[in-house]
Scaffold this motif. Structure first.
Motif, short mmCIF file in Angstrom:
data_model
loop_
_atom_site.label_atom_id
_atom_site.label_comp_id
_atom_site.label_asym_id
_atom_site.label_seq_id
_atom_site.Cartn_x
_atom_site.Cartn_y
_atom_site.Cartn_z
N LEU A 156 0.86 -1.18 0.00
CA LEU A 156 0.00 0.00 0.00
C LEU A 156 0.90 1.23 0.00
O LEU A 156 1.74 1.39 0.90
N VAL A 207 0.83 5.05 0.31
CA VAL A 207 0.02 6.22 0.65
C VAL A 207 0.90 7.39 1.10
O VAL A 207 0.80 8.50 0.59
N THR A 208 1.78 7.12 2.07
CA THR A 208 2.57 8.19 2.70
C THR A 208 3.42 8.94 1.68
O THR A 208 3.96 8.34 0.75
N SER A 252 0.99 11.54 8.78
CA SER A 252 -0.22 11.53 9.62
C SER A 252 -1.32 12.34 8.96
O SER A 252 -2.48 11.92 8.92
N PHE A 300 8.50 5.69 2.37
CA PHE A 300 8.40 4.70 3.47
C PHE A 300 7.47 3.55 3.10
O PHE A 300 6.68 3.09 3.93
N THR A 322 6.50 -0.08 2.53
CA THR A 322 6.87 -1.48 2.78
C THR A 322 6.61 -2.30 1.52
O THR A 322 5.59 -2.11 0.85
N MET A 373 11.82 -1.54 2.15
CA MET A 373 11.07 -0.28 2.15
C MET A 373 11.78 0.69 1.22
O MET A 373 13.01 0.73 1.19
N ASP A 407 -6.03 11.53 19.58
CA ASP A 407 -6.91 12.56 19.03
C ASP A 407 -8.25 11.96 18.62
O ASP A 407 -9.31 12.51 18.89
C1 LIG Z 1 8.45 0.71 9.45
C2 LIG Z 1 7.44 1.55 8.72
C3 LIG Z 1 6.73 1.02 7.65
C4 LIG Z 1 5.84 1.82 6.91
N1 LIG Z 1 5.19 1.30 5.83
C5 LIG Z 1 4.35 2.09 5.12
C6 LIG Z 1 3.66 1.57 3.95
O1 LIG Z 1 3.80 0.40 3.58
N2 LIG Z 1 2.86 2.42 3.24
C7 LIG Z 1 2.67 3.72 3.60
O2 LIG Z 1 1.93 4.42 2.92
N3 LIG Z 1 3.31 4.25 4.70
C8 LIG Z 1 4.13 3.46 5.45
N4 LIG Z 1 4.79 3.97 6.56
C9 LIG Z 1 4.62 5.38 6.89
C10 LIG Z 1 3.72 5.60 8.09
O3 LIG Z 1 2.38 5.35 7.74
C11 LIG Z 1 3.96 7.05 8.57
O4 LIG Z 1 5.26 7.06 9.11
C12 LIG Z 1 2.95 7.50 9.60
O5 LIG Z 1 1.70 7.70 9.01
C13 LIG Z 1 3.41 8.81 10.27
O6 LIG Z 1 3.69 9.77 9.30
P1 LIG Z 1 5.10 10.55 9.32
O7 LIG Z 1 6.20 9.55 9.43
O8 LIG Z 1 5.11 11.47 8.16
O9 LIG Z 1 5.12 11.35 10.66
P2 LIG Z 1 4.42 12.78 10.93
O10 LIG Z 1 3.06 12.81 10.36
O11 LIG Z 1 5.36 13.85 10.56
O12 LIG Z 1 4.29 12.72 12.51
C14 LIG Z 1 5.46 12.73 13.33
C15 LIG Z 1 5.03 12.65 14.77
O13 LIG Z 1 4.29 13.81 15.10
C16 LIG Z 1 3.32 13.48 16.07
N5 LIG Z 1 1.97 13.83 15.56
C17 LIG Z 1 1.49 13.69 14.29
N6 LIG Z 1 0.21 14.07 14.22
C18 LIG Z 1 -0.14 14.45 15.47
C19 LIG Z 1 -1.34 14.95 16.06
N7 LIG Z 1 -2.47 15.10 15.34
N8 LIG Z 1 -1.32 15.25 17.38
C20 LIG Z 1 -0.19 15.10 18.11
N9 LIG Z 1 0.96 14.64 17.62
C21 LIG Z 1 0.98 14.32 16.32
C22 LIG Z 1 3.42 11.98 16.34
O14 LIG Z 1 4.26 11.74 17.44
C23 LIG Z 1 4.09 11.48 15.10
O15 LIG Z 1 4.76 10.27 15.28
C24 LIG Z 1 5.66 3.18 7.30
C25 LIG Z 1 6.36 3.70 8.40
C26 LIG Z 1 7.23 2.92 9.11
C27 LIG Z 1 7.98 3.50 10.29
#
Ligand SMILES: Cc1cc2nc3c(=O)[nH]c(=O)nc-3n(C[C@H](O)[C@H](O)[C@H](O)COP(=O)(O)OP(=O)(O)OC[C@H]3O[C@@H](n4cnc5c(N)ncnc54)[C@H](O)[C@@H]3O)c2cc1C
Length: 383
Positions: A128, A130-131, A137, A161, A163, A215, A377
């Motif tokens: 999948l 998406v990110t 987030s 990111f 997988t 990844m 949240d």
């Molecule tokens: C090992 C691994 C595998 C993954 N595999 C996939 C995949 O297969 N497909 C895919 O699409 N994505 C994948 N991801 C991505 C994953 O879905 C994102 O890392 C996740 O959605 C968080 O987004 P970000 O890393 O951009 O962090 P950000 O959105 O930048 O957030 C960073 C931190 O800010 C804080 N934060 C964020 N929002 C809020 C809020 N509303 N309130 C308070 N604090 C908040 C949290 O502590 C959060 O961890 C993977 C990630 C990892 C680590």
């Protein structure tokens, strides 16, 4: 360790558990170091699981799967977690419990016939995507676009990111098809295949843990996708994705339970054997209390997981419960495994020990699939 099988599971679930445990003990655990060195899960493992029928457990029978309920997802997640190899769990659940059910849920009959058989057999590896670099987030920040040209959509953008991006061949992805739409509106879901011009992946990312799953980035550069590869209705992509959240959260929670139980088993074994001060470490009350406290928390969290899965299996809404599971279990797992490493002493910090791998591999569960803060949240909004 915490036996809820007789309360919640039927014969079918129990057979699935037995089958998975046998396969993982024989085929996966002995290969843990080799798989980590590879940095990717080899295709023969998907094919073996495909032959066992395990890759289609979450897919309805009319779409070619086994049509099991959500408790089966929990059994699969727990057994993947028990392997103690987080990347193995991530790669398989991404393929079988995220990508495949999403396709089954959003495709029409013709698409299902085209897309699903090779995923369920393990012949092709799915993921999948998406990110994006500027939107994790907050998915309303996704910037990948798709513009219509004749019978194709032309995709441009970057996913990150992802997988299975290196080993996988097929992905479900999301792109903005209506540039004027605001917020969550105007995104559509696409089934995309590697191998055509305009679809490239980057290097396999070097991760701290989950070394068994690969990844990478995925780049779309004027990448043509036939219109018949759009999943669901145009503009509904964001909402279609959200429809799979409960299953995804319960699957992650179940992997956490499997890992936590395995960590406790290893630690109990160690504490009861390790001698100090003329007795064993287990004879020290402070250590027993540490473990008892964590066991008690795990028991409650596991009950919540089973309660949520049973509700969903009955077709009831389990949004709150699955969000509670995703908030609680990854956070508990991190604390629990950290204590387990501490009680192993220096041995627990040595590469090649099972507890060290568990420690590395428990970190991502509170990040991926919705960070813990995002879950809080959501819980608050439901109160
Ligand atoms: C090992 C691994 C595998 C993954 N595999 C996939 C995949 O297969 N497909 C895919 O699409 N994505 C994948 N991801 C991505 C994953 O879905 C994102 O890392 C996740 O959605 C968080 O987004 P970000 O890393 O951009 O962090 P950000 O959105 O930048 O957030 C960073 C931190 O800010 C804080 N934060 C964020 N929002 C809020 C809020 N509303 N309130 C308070 N604090 C908040 C949290 O502590 C959060 O961890 C993977 C990630 C990892 C680590």
């Amino acid at each position: 360790m915490i036996d809820l099988d007789s309360q919640y599971l039927n014969e079918q679930h129990r057979m699935l558990r037995e089958q998975l445990r046998r396969f993982i003990n024989k085929e996966i655990r002995p290969r843990a170091d080799e798989l980590e060195a590879l940095g990717s899960l080899p295709s023969d493992i998907y094919e073996s699981l495909g032959r066992l029928g395990v890759l289609g457990i979450s897919i309805p029978e009319e779409a070619g799967g086994a049509g099991f309920d959500t408790l089966a997802t929990v059994v699969l997640g727990e057994e993947l977690g028990r392997s103690g190899i987080g990347g193995f769990g991530a790669a398989i659940s991404d393929h079988a419990d995220i990508a495949a059910p999403l396709i089954a849920r959003t495709s029409n009959a013709e698409q299902r016939e085209r897309f699903l058989p090779c995923i369920l057999s393990g012949e092709k590896i799915a993921g999948l995507a998406v990110t994006e670099p500027r939107g994790g987030s907050d998915l309303t920040r996704m910037a990948t676009t798709a513009r219509r040209e004749g019978n194709d959509w032309i995709l441009n953008g970057q996913k990150t990111f992802i997988t299975n991006a290196v080993s996988g061949q097929i992905f479900v992805t999301v792109a903005k098809t209506d540039p004027e739409a605001k917020g969550a509106r105007g995104y559509s879901l696409f089934f995309v295949e590697k191998g055509n011009d305009g679809f490239t992946t980057g290097q396999n990312f070097r991760k701290t843990g989950w070394k068994t799953s690969d990844m990478s980035d995925i780049f779309f550069d004027d990448f043509r996708v036939p219109c018949e590869n759009m999943l669901g209705d145009e503009g509904q992509g964001f909402y279609l994705l959200m429809g799979g959240l409960e299953r995804e959260r319960l699957s992650i929670g179940a992997q956490c339970v499997g890992m936590a139980e395995r960590a406790l088993e290893l630690t109990l074994e160690h504490l009861k054997a390790r001698e100090a001060y003329g007795r064993t470490l287990w004879d020290l009350q402070v250590i027993r209390h540490d473990i008892a406290r964590l066991f008690s928390e795990l028991y409650s969290a596991k009950l919540l997981l089973y309660h949520a899965a049973a509700k969903k299996s009955r077709g009831e809404n389990a949004r709150l419960e699955s969000t509670l599971v995703k908030e609680t279990l990854p956070e508990l797992l991190k604390r629990l495994v950290d204590v387990c490493v501490q009680h192993h002493g220096a041995q627990g910090y040595m590469v090649g020990t099972e507890i060290e791998r568990l420690w590395r591999d428990t970190r991502p569960h509170s990040l991926g699939g919705g960070a813990s803060a995002v879950m809080r949240d959501e819980i608050a909004k439901l109160l």
